[in-house]
Design an enzyme around this catalytic site. Structure first.
Site, short mmCIF file in Angstrom:
data_model
loop_
_atom_site.label_atom_id
_atom_site.label_comp_id
_atom_site.label_asym_id
_atom_site.label_seq_id
_atom_site.Cartn_x
_atom_site.Cartn_y
_atom_site.Cartn_z
CE1 TYR A 87 0.38 1.74 4.27
CE2 TYR A 87 0.72 -0.63 4.52
CZ TYR A 87 0.84 0.67 5.00
OH TYR A 87 1.43 0.88 6.22
CB CYS A 88 1.46 3.96 -1.78
SG CYS A 88 0.19 4.06 -3.07
NE ARG A 89 -0.42 11.22 -1.06
CZ ARG A 89 -1.30 11.83 -1.86
NH1 ARG A 89 -2.51 12.07 -1.44
NH2 ARG A 89 -0.96 12.18 -3.07
#
Length: 129
Positions: A87-89
């Site tokens: 995941y990221c932002r």
């Protein structure tokens, strides 16, 4: 032909599996490797419980102990058949990461749809340092 970042992300999303925050939350206690591909400063602002930080820029190099990362690999990337959620932002970097990990032979990798932003919007728990 010139490609935009949005085009690359859309192409990656068409080839990967995404998991919603609601689907991931009850599975946090399972043997899932959570990889936060944001930069370390972003990771420090809050991350999913149990997540490890491997920034997007070095992720592929971490798989096989490449000299670009001082020949060090992360144990989380040692088994290509483990459940991995990246995941990221907002989900763009993680879609690209999931796609490349799939291309490198990881068979059970998913991206968190909407990233940590969607996680926060659902009021799900974050770990703060």
């Amino acid at each position: 032909m010139t490609l935009s970042a949005n085009t690359l992300v859309a192409e990656a999303r068409a080839r990967i599996r995404e998991l919603t925050p609601e689907a991931l939350a009850p599975r946090l206690a399972d043997d899932i490797v959570l990889i936060d591909v944001r930069e370390p400063a972003e990771f420090e602002t809050g991350h999913l419980p149990g997540a490890i930080n491997i920034p997007r820029g070095v992720l592929e190099f971490q798989v096989e102990a490449h000299p670009a990362v001082a020949c060090v690999t992360d144990p989380a990337l040692s088994a290509r058949d483990r459940d991995i959620v990246v995941y990221c932002r907002t989900g763009g970097r993680s879609a690209l990461a999931a796609y490349n990990l799939q291309r490198m032979g990881f068979t059970r990798v998913r991206s968190l749809a909407g990233g940590i932003t969607a996680w926060r919007e659902q009021g799900l728990p974050l770990h703060l340092r």
